[in-house]
Design a protein around this motif. Structure first.
Motif, PDB file in Angstrom:
ATOM      1  N   PRO A  75       3.702 -12.429  -3.627  1.00  0.00           N
ATOM      2  CA  PRO A  75       3.160 -11.192  -4.203  1.00  0.00           C
ATOM      3  C   PRO A  75       2.639 -10.260  -3.111  1.00  0.00           C
ATOM      4  CG  PRO A  75       1.672 -13.030  -4.623  1.00  0.00           C
ATOM      5  CD  PRO A  75       2.902 -13.594  -3.981  1.00  0.00           C
ATOM      6  N   PRO A  76       2.500  -8.980  -3.428  1.00  0.00           N
ATOM      7  CA  PRO A  76       2.030  -8.007  -2.434  1.00  0.00           C
ATOM      8  C   PRO A  76       0.615  -8.307  -1.938  1.00  0.00           C
ATOM      9  CG  PRO A  76       2.979  -6.890  -4.323  1.00  0.00           C
ATOM     10  CD  PRO A  76       2.853  -8.325  -4.692  1.00  0.00           C
ATOM     11  N   GLU A  77       0.434  -8.098  -0.648  1.00  0.00           N
ATOM     12  CA  GLU A  77      -0.885  -8.155  -0.015  1.00  0.00           C
ATOM     13  C   GLU A  77      -1.042  -6.890   0.807  1.00  0.00           C
ATOM     14  OE1 GLU A  77      -2.104 -11.647   2.058  1.00  0.00           O
ATOM     15  OE2 GLU A  77      -0.978 -12.964   0.719  1.00  0.00           O
ATOM     16  N   PHE A  78      -2.190  -6.219   0.652  1.00  0.00           N
ATOM     17  CA  PHE A  78      -2.412  -4.961   1.358  1.00  0.00           C
ATOM     18  C   PHE A  78      -2.692  -5.193   2.834  1.00  0.00           C
ATOM     19  CE2 PHE A  78      -3.383  -3.465  -2.966  1.00  0.00           C
ATOM     20  CZ  PHE A  78      -2.483  -2.409  -3.004  1.00  0.00           C
ATOM     21  N   SER A  79      -2.031  -4.402   3.661  1.00  0.00           N
ATOM     22  CA  SER A  79      -2.323  -4.364   5.087  1.00  0.00           C
ATOM     23  C   SER A  79      -3.123  -3.111   5.418  1.00  0.00           C
ATOM     24  CB  SER A  79      -1.035  -4.415   5.910  1.00  0.00           C
ATOM     25  OG  SER A  79      -0.128  -3.444   5.469  1.00  0.00           O
ATOM     26  N   GLN A  80      -3.081  -2.131   4.510  1.00  0.00           N
ATOM     27  CA  GLN A  80      -3.889  -0.910   4.651  1.00  0.00           C
ATOM     28  C   GLN A  80      -4.281  -0.442   3.266  1.00  0.00           C
ATOM     29  OE1 GLN A  80      -1.952   2.346   6.649  1.00  0.00           O
ATOM     30  NE2 GLN A  80      -3.891   3.356   7.065  1.00  0.00           N
ATOM     31  N   TRP A  81      -5.584  -0.201   3.082  1.00  0.00           N
ATOM     32  CA  TRP A  81      -6.115   0.256   1.807  1.00  0.00           C
ATOM     33  C   TRP A  81      -6.483   1.723   1.908  1.00  0.00           C
ATOM     34  CZ3 TRP A  81      -7.250  -4.125   4.386  1.00  0.00           C
ATOM     35  CH2 TRP A  81      -7.102  -5.344   3.732  1.00  0.00           C
ATOM     36  N   PRO A  82      -6.348   2.494   0.810  1.00  0.00           N
ATOM     37  CA  PRO A  82      -6.818   3.883   0.843  1.00  0.00           C
ATOM     38  C   PRO A  82      -8.340   3.911   0.936  1.00  0.00           C
ATOM     39  CG  PRO A  82      -6.127   3.283  -1.377  1.00  0.00           C
ATOM     40  CD  PRO A  82      -5.792   2.123  -0.488  1.00  0.00           C
ATOM     41  N   GLN A  83      -8.872   4.889   1.646  1.00  0.00           N
ATOM     42  CA  GLN A  83     -10.318   5.036   1.838  1.00  0.00           C
ATOM     43  C   GLN A  83     -10.816   6.253   1.070  1.00  0.00           C
ATOM     44  OE1 GLN A  83     -12.076   2.745   3.851  1.00  0.00           O
ATOM     45  NE2 GLN A  83     -10.092   1.704   3.782  1.00  0.00           N
ATOM     46  N   SER A  84     -11.975   6.124   0.419  1.00  0.00           N
ATOM     47  CA  SER A  84     -12.568   7.252  -0.307  1.00  0.00           C
ATOM     48  C   SER A  84     -12.907   8.370   0.672  1.00  0.00           C
ATOM     49  CB  SER A  84     -13.815   6.808  -1.067  1.00  0.00           C
ATOM     50  OG  SER A  84     -13.457   5.927  -2.106  1.00  0.00           O
TER      51      SER A  84
ATOM     52  N   PHE B 108      -4.389   9.990   1.920  1.00  0.00           N
ATOM     53  CA  PHE B 108      -4.639   8.583   1.642  1.00  0.00           C
ATOM     54  C   PHE B 108      -3.438   7.786   2.132  1.00  0.00           C
ATOM     55  CE2 PHE B 108      -6.950  10.748  -1.827  1.00  0.00           C
ATOM     56  CZ  PHE B 108      -8.214  10.216  -1.648  1.00  0.00           C
ATOM     57  N   SER B 109      -3.703   6.626   2.738  1.00  0.00           N
ATOM     58  CA  SER B 109      -2.632   5.744   3.194  1.00  0.00           C
ATOM     59  C   SER B 109      -2.802   4.379   2.547  1.00  0.00           C
ATOM     60  CB  SER B 109      -2.661   5.587   4.712  1.00  0.00           C
ATOM     61  OG  SER B 109      -2.379   6.811   5.330  1.00  0.00           O
ATOM     62  N   CYS B 110      -1.674   3.774   2.210  1.00  0.00           N
ATOM     63  CA  CYS B 110      -1.689   2.477   1.544  1.00  0.00           C
ATOM     64  C   CYS B 110      -0.384   1.764   1.881  1.00  0.00           C
ATOM     65  CB  CYS B 110      -1.804   2.704   0.038  1.00  0.00           C
ATOM     66  SG  CYS B 110      -1.801   1.216  -0.945  1.00  0.00           S
ATOM     67  N   SER B 111      -0.477   0.548   2.416  1.00  0.00           N
ATOM     68  CA  SER B 111       0.741  -0.210   2.690  1.00  0.00           C
ATOM     69  C   SER B 111       0.504  -1.678   2.370  1.00  0.00           C
ATOM     70  CB  SER B 111       1.210  -0.017   4.128  1.00  0.00           C
ATOM     71  OG  SER B 111       0.192  -0.374   5.025  1.00  0.00           O
ATOM     72  N   ALA B 112       1.579  -2.352   2.008  1.00  0.00           N
ATOM     73  CA  ALA B 112       1.497  -3.751   1.605  1.00  0.00           C
ATOM     74  C   ALA B 112       2.736  -4.498   2.067  1.00  0.00           C
ATOM     75  CB  ALA B 112       1.360  -3.853   0.089  1.00  0.00           C
ATOM     76  N   SER B 113       2.584  -5.802   2.210  1.00  0.00           N
ATOM     77  CA  SER B 113       3.713  -6.656   2.533  1.00  0.00           C
ATOM     78  C   SER B 113       3.858  -7.691   1.430  1.00  0.00           C
ATOM     79  CB  SER B 113       3.502  -7.339   3.883  1.00  0.00           C
ATOM     80  OG  SER B 113       2.327  -8.133   3.841  1.00  0.00           O
ATOM     81  N   GLY B 114       5.002  -8.305   1.357  1.00  0.00           N
ATOM     82  CA  GLY B 114       5.300  -9.333   0.365  1.00  0.00           C
ATOM     83  C   GLY B 114       6.773  -9.649   0.427  1.00  0.00           C
ATOM     84  N   GLU B 115       7.220 -10.569  -0.408  1.00  0.00           N
ATOM     85  CA  GLU B 115       8.637 -10.937  -0.440  1.00  0.00           C
ATOM     86  C   GLU B 115       9.107 -10.972  -1.884  1.00  0.00           C
ATOM     87  OE1 GLU B 115      12.208 -11.427   0.774  1.00  0.00           O
ATOM     88  OE2 GLU B 115      10.646 -11.267   2.276  1.00  0.00           O
TER      89      GLU B 115
ATOM     90  N   GLU C  73       4.016  -3.295  -5.952  1.00  0.00           N
ATOM     91  CA  GLU C  73       4.694  -4.185  -6.896  1.00  0.00           C
ATOM     92  C   GLU C  73       5.957  -4.769  -6.286  1.00  0.00           C
ATOM     93  OE1 GLU C  73       3.851  -2.255 -11.248  1.00  0.00           O
ATOM     94  OE2 GLU C  73       5.468  -1.349 -10.082  1.00  0.00           O
ATOM     95  N   ASN C  74       6.207  -6.032  -6.630  1.00  0.00           N
ATOM     96  CA  ASN C  74       7.501  -6.651  -6.369  1.00  0.00           C
ATOM     97  C   ASN C  74       7.737  -7.691  -7.459  1.00  0.00           C
ATOM     98  OD1 ASN C  74       6.106  -8.991  -5.616  1.00  0.00           O
ATOM     99  ND2 ASN C  74       6.587  -8.810  -3.435  1.00  0.00           N
ATOM    100  N   SER C  75       8.828  -8.430  -7.369  1.00  0.00           N
ATOM    101  CA  SER C  75       9.168  -9.387  -8.423  1.00  0.00           C
ATOM    102  C   SER C  75       8.190 -10.558  -8.496  1.00  0.00           C
ATOM    103  CB  SER C  75      10.590  -9.912  -8.224  1.00  0.00           C
ATOM    104  OG  SER C  75      10.701 -10.535  -6.960  1.00  0.00           O
ATOM    105  N   ALA C  76       7.377 -10.758  -7.445  1.00  0.00           N
ATOM    106  CA  ALA C  76       6.416 -11.861  -7.435  1.00  0.00           C
ATOM    107  C   ALA C  76       5.045 -11.456  -7.973  1.00  0.00           C
ATOM    108  CB  ALA C  76       6.275 -12.415  -6.022  1.00  0.00           C
ATOM    109  N   GLY C  77       4.821 -10.137  -8.187  1.00  0.00           N
ATOM    110  CA  GLY C  77       3.525  -9.713  -8.711  1.00  0.00           C
ATOM    111  C   GLY C  77       3.162  -8.302  -8.307  1.00  0.00           C
ATOM    112  N   SER C  78       1.894  -7.971  -8.480  1.00  0.00           N
ATOM    113  CA  SER C  78       1.408  -6.639  -8.119  1.00  0.00           C
ATOM    114  C   SER C  78      -0.021  -6.749  -7.613  1.00  0.00           C
ATOM    115  CB  SER C  78       1.494  -5.682  -9.313  1.00  0.00           C
ATOM    116  OG  SER C  78       0.608  -6.084 -10.333  1.00  0.00           O
ATOM    117  N   ASN C  79      -0.462  -5.694  -6.944  1.00  0.00           N
ATOM    118  CA  ASN C  79      -1.809  -5.616  -6.408  1.00  0.00           C
ATOM    119  C   ASN C  79      -2.198  -4.151  -6.442  1.00  0.00           C
ATOM    120  OD1 ASN C  79      -4.209  -6.365  -5.195  1.00  0.00           O
ATOM    121  ND2 ASN C  79      -3.236  -7.395  -3.456  1.00  0.00           N
TER     122      ASN C  79
END
Length: 138
Positions: free
Chosen positions: A30-39, A50-57, A104-110
């Motif tokens: 499932p996705p895991e965030f490597s960068q979260w958006p900041q208020s 705002f920047s947001c990135s995630a990794s997963g398979e 989101e990916n086929s293994a889940g969402s975050n």
């Protein structure tokens, strides 16, 4: 088909199909965030990013929500870098909101959230000019 771990750090499982070929399979993650958006707090008429990135398979895709509804892209609201960057220009009171990044990916969402606040000084306008004549006391 023989199974050997060829890269345990990545969790890949490799299968020898013959002496000359190897097939590697990575289990879903499932996705895991490597960068979260900041208020952010920005003045009206200014800009925010705002920047947001995630990794997963498999690799997750990113969508953005504004106050829980799918974000509408317009002339002042843009998505770039495969939706990992949300840019807002010419900020107005309607832009003040909670922005959610969904991976989101086929293994889940975050999801991760950030708030855009508009600085009060920009909504009040400039200070009034000084009076032309100073009042005098008799």
């Amino acid at each position: 088909m023989n199974s050997d771990r060829c890269c345990p750090l990545l969790g890949w499982i490799c299968y020898s199909l013959s002496l000359c070929s190897v097939f590697c399979w990575s289990p879903p993650a499932p996705p895991e965030f490597s960068q979260w958006p900041q208020s952010l707090s920005r003045p009206g008429g200014g800009s925010a990013e705002f920047s947001c990135s995630a990794s997963g398979e498999p690799q997750p895709h990113i969508i953005w929500l504004k106050n829980g509804k799918l974000l509408s892209v317009s002339g002042t609201v843009r998505l770039s870098n495969v939706n990992t960057t949300l840019s807002i220009t010419q900020i107005s009171p309607e832009d003040e909101a909670i922005y959610q990044c969904i991976a989101e990916n086929s293994a889940g969402s975050n999801q991760a959230s950030a708030r855009l606040s508009i600085s009060l000084s920009s909504l009040q306008g400039p200070d009034p000019p000084p009076p032309l004549h100073q009042p005098t006391r008799a």
